[in-house]
Write a protein that holds these residues in place. Structure first.
Motif, PDB file in Angstrom:
ATOM      1  N   ILE A  77      -9.555   4.458  -1.426  1.00  0.00           N
ATOM      2  CA  ILE A  77      -8.741   3.672  -1.677  1.00  0.00           C
ATOM      3  C   ILE A  77      -8.820   2.535  -2.604  1.00  0.00           C
ATOM      4  CG2 ILE A  77      -7.746   1.780  -0.658  1.00  0.00           C
ATOM      5  CD1 ILE A  77      -8.049   2.873   2.030  1.00  0.00           C
ATOM      6  N   LEU A  95      -1.829  -1.351  -3.223  1.00  0.00           N
ATOM      7  CA  LEU A  95      -3.818   0.024  -2.831  1.00  0.00           C
ATOM      8  C   LEU A  95      -2.640   0.900  -3.293  1.00  0.00           C
ATOM      9  CD1 LEU A  95      -3.450  -2.658  -1.018  1.00  0.00           C
ATOM     10  CD2 LEU A  95      -5.412  -1.916  -1.300  1.00  0.00           C
ATOM     11  N   LEU A 135      -8.944  -4.971   5.255  1.00  0.00           N
ATOM     12  CA  LEU A 135      -7.568  -6.275   5.230  1.00  0.00           C
ATOM     13  C   LEU A 135      -7.845  -7.053   6.251  1.00  0.00           C
ATOM     14  CD1 LEU A 135      -4.048  -3.610   5.193  1.00  0.00           C
ATOM     15  CD2 LEU A 135      -5.234  -5.311   3.016  1.00  0.00           C
ATOM     16  N   SER A 170      -7.240   7.010   7.069  1.00  0.00           N
ATOM     17  CA  SER A 170      -7.229   6.401   5.722  1.00  0.00           C
ATOM     18  C   SER A 170      -6.840   4.731   6.492  1.00  0.00           C
ATOM     19  CB  SER A 170      -6.860   6.890   4.516  1.00  0.00           C
ATOM     20  OG  SER A 170      -8.085   7.673   3.884  1.00  0.00           O
ATOM     21  N   ALA A 178       0.684  -1.489  -0.150  1.00  0.00           N
ATOM     22  CA  ALA A 178       0.305  -0.007  -0.035  1.00  0.00           C
ATOM     23  C   ALA A 178       0.847   1.379   0.046  1.00  0.00           C
ATOM     24  CB  ALA A 178      -0.915   0.196   0.830  1.00  0.00           C
ATOM     25  N   GLN A 233      -3.781  10.272   6.564  1.00  0.00           N
ATOM     26  CA  GLN A 233      -2.524   9.207   6.350  1.00  0.00           C
ATOM     27  C   GLN A 233      -1.133   9.600   6.707  1.00  0.00           C
ATOM     28  OE1 GLN A 233      -4.105   8.042   2.990  1.00  0.00           O
ATOM     29  NE2 GLN A 233      -2.608   9.947   2.303  1.00  0.00           N
ATOM     30  N   LEU A 261      -3.303   5.201  -1.668  1.00  0.00           N
ATOM     31  CA  LEU A 261      -4.002   5.492  -0.414  1.00  0.00           C
ATOM     32  C   LEU A 261      -4.907   6.882  -0.629  1.00  0.00           C
ATOM     33  CD1 LEU A 261      -3.792   3.040   1.384  1.00  0.00           C
ATOM     34  CD2 LEU A 261      -3.444   4.264   3.323  1.00  0.00           C
ATOM     35  N   LEU A 293      -7.960   1.138   6.025  1.00  0.00           N
ATOM     36  CA  LEU A 293      -6.978   0.018   5.528  1.00  0.00           C
ATOM     37  C   LEU A 293      -6.997  -0.808   5.780  1.00  0.00           C
ATOM     38  CD1 LEU A 293      -5.726  -0.904   2.641  1.00  0.00           C
ATOM     39  CD2 LEU A 293      -3.124   0.687   4.466  1.00  0.00           C
ATOM     40  N   GLN A 294      -6.526  -0.786   7.016  1.00  0.00           N
ATOM     41  CA  GLN A 294      -6.638  -1.947   8.055  1.00  0.00           C
ATOM     42  C   GLN A 294      -7.698  -2.965   8.126  1.00  0.00           C
ATOM     43  OE1 GLN A 294      -5.051   0.093  11.404  1.00  0.00           O
ATOM     44  NE2 GLN A 294      -2.621   0.010  10.819  1.00  0.00           N
ATOM     45  N   VAL A 354       2.259  -0.619   4.032  1.00  0.00           N
ATOM     46  CA  VAL A 354       2.774   0.477   3.762  1.00  0.00           C
ATOM     47  C   VAL A 354       4.015   1.547   3.683  1.00  0.00           C
ATOM     48  CG1 VAL A 354       1.276   2.840   4.486  1.00  0.00           C
ATOM     49  CG2 VAL A 354       0.368   0.836   5.083  1.00  0.00           C
TER      50      VAL A 354
END
Length: 250
Positions: A217, A88, A60, A52, A32, A41, A90, A56-57, A69
């Motif tokens: 995302i 990915l 996932l 963000s 990411a 982020q 963000l 994402l977390q 990341v």
């Protein structure tokens, strides 16, 4: 008896298949990429932080994947995500041009794009594109703002000052090196505050619907379809939660 054995073997195969996929999901590590943005982020004290990152977390975890990341300048983040499957990105503004290269997984923010000047320099205040073309505007290379202005007839030779990241854009405005920035006022205000310029006022026209944007995302379109599907399903599930409503930057 023969039928029972067949049924048992079928059940065993299905179980092994499910376990194998679960193991593969756990082993699949995605990348990411993102640029540092304190509203969305950022990396601080050895941790990835921001709404963000939390979104994402969450998706996932639901999809049973992991992602490393990495923060980098926007132009490099975009090219990395665009050129590499299983990658990915963000907080990317959704545009028709980017549809060719990305699947959009989940919205992370609502934002705006307007021309912003220093209140102490009223001569730089503008209401429209034509007025802005007479000024010098700083934008981040490869950003949606950059692409928008290029499509509207701006150029580096005439009226654009191209830089690698958003903090430098605001620093140039603060120091009077450029006339305008084309950005979200909340982001500009946040960076000025970080720079210790809490008393430095900014000016911009009243925000209208045409100034509104959304960031997401997204994931490289060449990513394995099963990975994309699981992430999409996880995103749809998370969108229904109160936690998502809390994290979504509006």
């Amino acid at each position: 008896m023969h039928l029972k054995i067949q049924s048992f073997l079928l059940f065993l195969c299905m179980g092994l298949s499910t376990c194998t996929f679960a193991q593969e999901s756990t082993k699949t590590t995605l990348l990411a990429v993102a640029n540092d943005n304190r509203l969305l982020q950022y990396y601080e004290n050895g941790e990835n932080k921001g709404p963000s990152i939390e979104i994402l977390q969450a998706i996932l975890k639901e999809a049973q994947f992991e992602a490393k990341v990495e923060f980098m300048p926007w132009a490099r983040a975009f090219s990395t995500a665009k050129d590499n499957p299983n990658t990915l990105i963000l907080s990317m503004i959704k545009t028709p041009e980017r549809d060719l290269d990305f699947h959009w997984l989940i919205k992370v923010s609502s934002l705006t794009r307007v021309f912003i000047s220093l209140a102490s320099k009223p001569e730089n205040y503008v209401e429209n594109i034509q007025q802005a073309k007479q000024k010098l505007t700083a934008v981040v290379l490869g950003s949606a703002s950059y692409n928008e202005l290029i499509s509207q007839g701006f150029s580096e030779q005439k009226n654009l000052y191209i830089v690698p990241d958003g903090e430098l854009v605001v620093s140039l405005l603060k120091n009077g090196r450029i006339d305008l920035v084309y950005d979200d006022p909340r982001n500009v205000r946040n960076i000025l505050d970080q720079l210790g310029k809490t008393d430095l006022a900014i000016s911009y026209k009243k925000i209208s619907p045409e100034d509104e944007r959304s960031s997401y995302i997204a994931i490289n379109k060449a990513t394995d379809r099963e990975i994309v599907k699981r992430l999409q399903q996880a995103a749809r599930k998370f969108e229904k939660t109160a936690e998502y409503a809390r994290l979504l930057i509006k």
